[in-house]
Design a protein around this motif. Sequence first.
Motif, PDB file in Angstrom:
ATOM      1  N   GLY A 129       0.821  -1.219   0.000  1.00  0.00           N
ATOM      2  CA  GLY A 129       0.000   0.000   0.000  1.00  0.00           C
ATOM      3  C   GLY A 129       0.847   1.258   0.000  1.00  0.00           C
ATOM      4  O   GLY A 129       0.512   2.249  -0.656  1.00  0.00           O
ATOM      5  N   ARG A 130       1.951   1.223   0.761  1.00  0.00           N
ATOM      6  CA  ARG A 130       2.863   2.370   0.799  1.00  0.00           C
ATOM      7  C   ARG A 130       3.509   2.584  -0.557  1.00  0.00           C
ATOM      8  O   ARG A 130       3.626   3.714  -1.039  1.00  0.00           O
ATOM      9  N   LEU A 131       3.929   1.498  -1.213  1.00  0.00           N
ATOM     10  CA  LEU A 131       4.566   1.625  -2.530  1.00  0.00           C
ATOM     11  C   LEU A 131       3.600   2.195  -3.570  1.00  0.00           C
ATOM     12  O   LEU A 131       3.975   3.051  -4.378  1.00  0.00           O
ATOM     13  N   ILE A 132       2.360   1.708  -3.562  1.00  0.00           N
ATOM     14  CA  ILE A 132       1.358   2.225  -4.514  1.00  0.00           C
ATOM     15  C   ILE A 132       1.072   3.706  -4.234  1.00  0.00           C
ATOM     16  O   ILE A 132       1.003   4.523  -5.164  1.00  0.00           O
ATOM     17  N   HIS A 133       0.909   4.047  -2.958  1.00  0.00           N
ATOM     18  CA  HIS A 133       0.644   5.438  -2.602  1.00  0.00           C
ATOM     19  C   HIS A 133       1.798   6.346  -3.048  1.00  0.00           C
ATOM     20  O   HIS A 133       1.576   7.400  -3.641  1.00  0.00           O
ATOM     21  N   ASN A 134       3.022   5.920  -2.764  1.00  0.00           N
ATOM     22  CA  ASN A 134       4.189   6.723  -3.143  1.00  0.00           C
ATOM     23  C   ASN A 134       4.362   6.807  -4.656  1.00  0.00           C
ATOM     24  O   ASN A 134       4.832   7.822  -5.177  1.00  0.00           O
ATOM     25  N   PHE A 135       3.979   5.757  -5.378  1.00  0.00           N
ATOM     26  CA  PHE A 135       4.059   5.789  -6.842  1.00  0.00           C
ATOM     27  C   PHE A 135       3.180   6.914  -7.392  1.00  0.00           C
ATOM     28  O   PHE A 135       3.629   7.740  -8.194  1.00  0.00           O
ATOM     29  N   PHE A 136       1.931   6.980  -6.922  1.00  0.00           N
ATOM     30  CA  PHE A 136       1.035   8.033  -7.402  1.00  0.00           C
ATOM     31  C   PHE A 136       1.426   9.405  -6.857  1.00  0.00           C
ATOM     32  O   PHE A 136       1.243  10.419  -7.539  1.00  0.00           O
ATOM     33  N   ALA A 137       1.999   9.435  -5.662  1.00  0.00           N
ATOM     34  CA  ALA A 137       2.472  10.708  -5.110  1.00  0.00           C
ATOM     35  C   ALA A 137       3.618  11.264  -5.954  1.00  0.00           C
ATOM     36  O   ALA A 137       3.658  12.461  -6.256  1.00  0.00           O
ATOM     37  N   LYS A 138       4.539  10.406  -6.360  1.00  0.00           N
ATOM     38  CA  LYS A 138       5.667  10.856  -7.182  1.00  0.00           C
ATOM     39  C   LYS A 138       5.212  11.297  -8.566  1.00  0.00           C
ATOM     40  O   LYS A 138       5.781  12.232  -9.142  1.00  0.00           O
ATOM     41  N   ILE A 139       4.181  10.662  -9.098  1.00  0.00           N
ATOM     42  CA  ILE A 139       3.623  11.111 -10.380  1.00  0.00           C
ATOM     43  C   ILE A 139       3.039  12.513 -10.221  1.00  0.00           C
ATOM     44  O   ILE A 139       3.248  13.391 -11.063  1.00  0.00           O
ATOM     45  N   GLY A 140       2.301  12.749  -9.127  1.00  0.00           N
ATOM     46  CA  GLY A 140       1.744  14.082  -8.876  1.00  0.00           C
ATOM     47  C   GLY A 140       2.814  15.131  -8.690  1.00  0.00           C
ATOM     48  O   GLY A 140       2.692  16.257  -9.184  1.00  0.00           O
ATOM     49  N   ILE A 141       3.879  14.779  -7.979  1.00  0.00           N
ATOM     50  CA  ILE A 141       4.983  15.724  -7.778  1.00  0.00           C
ATOM     51  C   ILE A 141       5.672  16.016  -9.112  1.00  0.00           C
ATOM     52  O   ILE A 141       6.065  17.152  -9.391  1.00  0.00           O
ATOM     53  N   THR A 142       5.797  15.006  -9.953  1.00  0.00           N
ATOM     54  CA  THR A 142       6.413  15.206 -11.269  1.00  0.00           C
ATOM     55  C   THR A 142       5.586  16.162 -12.118  1.00  0.00           C
ATOM     56  O   THR A 142       6.131  17.027 -12.798  1.00  0.00           O
ATOM     57  N   PHE A 143       4.259  16.028 -12.077  1.00  0.00           N
ATOM     58  CA  PHE A 143       3.407  16.934 -12.858  1.00  0.00           C
ATOM     59  C   PHE A 143       3.474  18.363 -12.332  1.00  0.00           C
ATOM     60  O   PHE A 143       3.392  19.314 -13.109  1.00  0.00           O
ATOM     61  N   SER A 144       3.621  18.538 -11.029  1.00  0.00           N
ATOM     62  CA  SER A 144       3.633  19.900 -10.495  1.00  0.00           C
ATOM     63  C   SER A 144       5.012  20.557 -10.550  1.00  0.00           C
ATOM     64  O   SER A 144       5.100  21.779 -10.581  1.00  0.00           O
ATOM     65  N   ASN A 145       6.106  19.761 -10.570  1.00  0.00           N
ATOM     66  CA  ASN A 145       7.446  20.356 -10.514  1.00  0.00           C
ATOM     67  C   ASN A 145       8.326  20.055 -11.713  1.00  0.00           C
ATOM     68  O   ASN A 145       9.440  20.564 -11.783  1.00  0.00           O
ATOM     69  N   GLY A 146       7.902  19.216 -12.609  1.00  0.00           N
ATOM     70  CA  GLY A 146       8.721  18.884 -13.767  1.00  0.00           C
ATOM     71  C   GLY A 146       9.461  17.581 -13.564  1.00  0.00           C
ATOM     72  O   GLY A 146       9.539  17.039 -12.464  1.00  0.00           O
ATOM     73  N   PRO A 147      10.031  17.060 -14.641  1.00  0.00           N
ATOM     74  CA  PRO A 147      10.649  15.736 -14.577  1.00  0.00           C
ATOM     75  C   PRO A 147      11.953  15.669 -13.770  1.00  0.00           C
ATOM     76  O   PRO A 147      12.353  14.603 -13.345  1.00  0.00           O
ATOM     77  N   PHE A 148      12.602  16.774 -13.529  1.00  0.00           N
ATOM     78  CA  PHE A 148      13.884  16.758 -12.825  1.00  0.00           C
ATOM     79  C   PHE A 148      13.742  17.270 -11.399  1.00  0.00           C
ATOM     80  O   PHE A 148      14.672  17.838 -10.835  1.00  0.00           O
ATOM     81  N   TRP A 149      12.599  17.053 -10.768  1.00  0.00           N
ATOM     82  CA  TRP A 149      12.351  17.574  -9.427  1.00  0.00           C
ATOM     83  C   TRP A 149      13.251  16.918  -8.384  1.00  0.00           C
ATOM     84  O   TRP A 149      13.598  17.564  -7.395  1.00  0.00           O
ATOM     85  N   LYS A 150      13.645  15.659  -8.600  1.00  0.00           N
ATOM     86  CA  LYS A 150      14.511  14.994  -7.614  1.00  0.00           C
ATOM     87  C   LYS A 150      15.885  15.651  -7.554  1.00  0.00           C
ATOM     88  O   LYS A 150      16.461  15.802  -6.479  1.00  0.00           O
ATOM     89  N   PHE A 151      16.405  16.049  -8.703  1.00  0.00           N
ATOM     90  CA  PHE A 151      17.707  16.716  -8.732  1.00  0.00           C
ATOM     91  C   PHE A 151      17.624  18.084  -8.046  1.00  0.00           C
ATOM     92  O   PHE A 151      18.530  18.489  -7.314  1.00  0.00           O
ATOM     93  N   LYS A 152      16.531  18.801  -8.295  1.00  0.00           N
ATOM     94  CA  LYS A 152      16.339  20.098  -7.642  1.00  0.00           C
ATOM     95  C   LYS A 152      16.235  19.923  -6.131  1.00  0.00           C
ATOM     96  O   LYS A 152      16.794  20.711  -5.364  1.00  0.00           O
TER      97      LYS A 152
END
Length: 134
Positions: free
Chosen positions: A94-117
């Motif tokens: 459940g945590r992995l699925i939740h984090n998968f969709f959370a990271k997709i949402g973060i990618t849409f709001s901050n761009g594809p290189f948000w982890k580097f930022k």
Amino acid sequence: MKACLCCFCLIISLHVSYAQDDLKFGDTGTTNKKAPTYKSRKKDFKKARLIQWVKNDTKGLLLGNKCMEEVTRSMHFEYVVQPKGQPGNRSEFGRLIHNFFAKIGITFSNGPFWKFKLKKKRKECRTRTGDYVG
């Protein structure tokens, strides 16, 4: 008496109609003929719900650091710590699925290189506030 009252009303109505002939409608200091130029900004009125990213431990998150809290809020997400084995903890799947969709949402709001930022700003916050060890 009636004639005097009628004459008085006639004089008043002529005076009001004559006074309105001198009014000039159009652009003045407080009014204009153009359409209003105000545009509401929906983001100002919308309450932003932060995306929650579930973590098992606090290693490297800098949770108490004000600088890092501002960085994560500006990127529209927050860390939620749920240690394994504690009540209210999600299952691993459940945590992995939740984090998968959370990271997709973060990618849409901050761009594809948000982890580097995020890594760059985390390093800046560590050095600026003195949390950097090593």
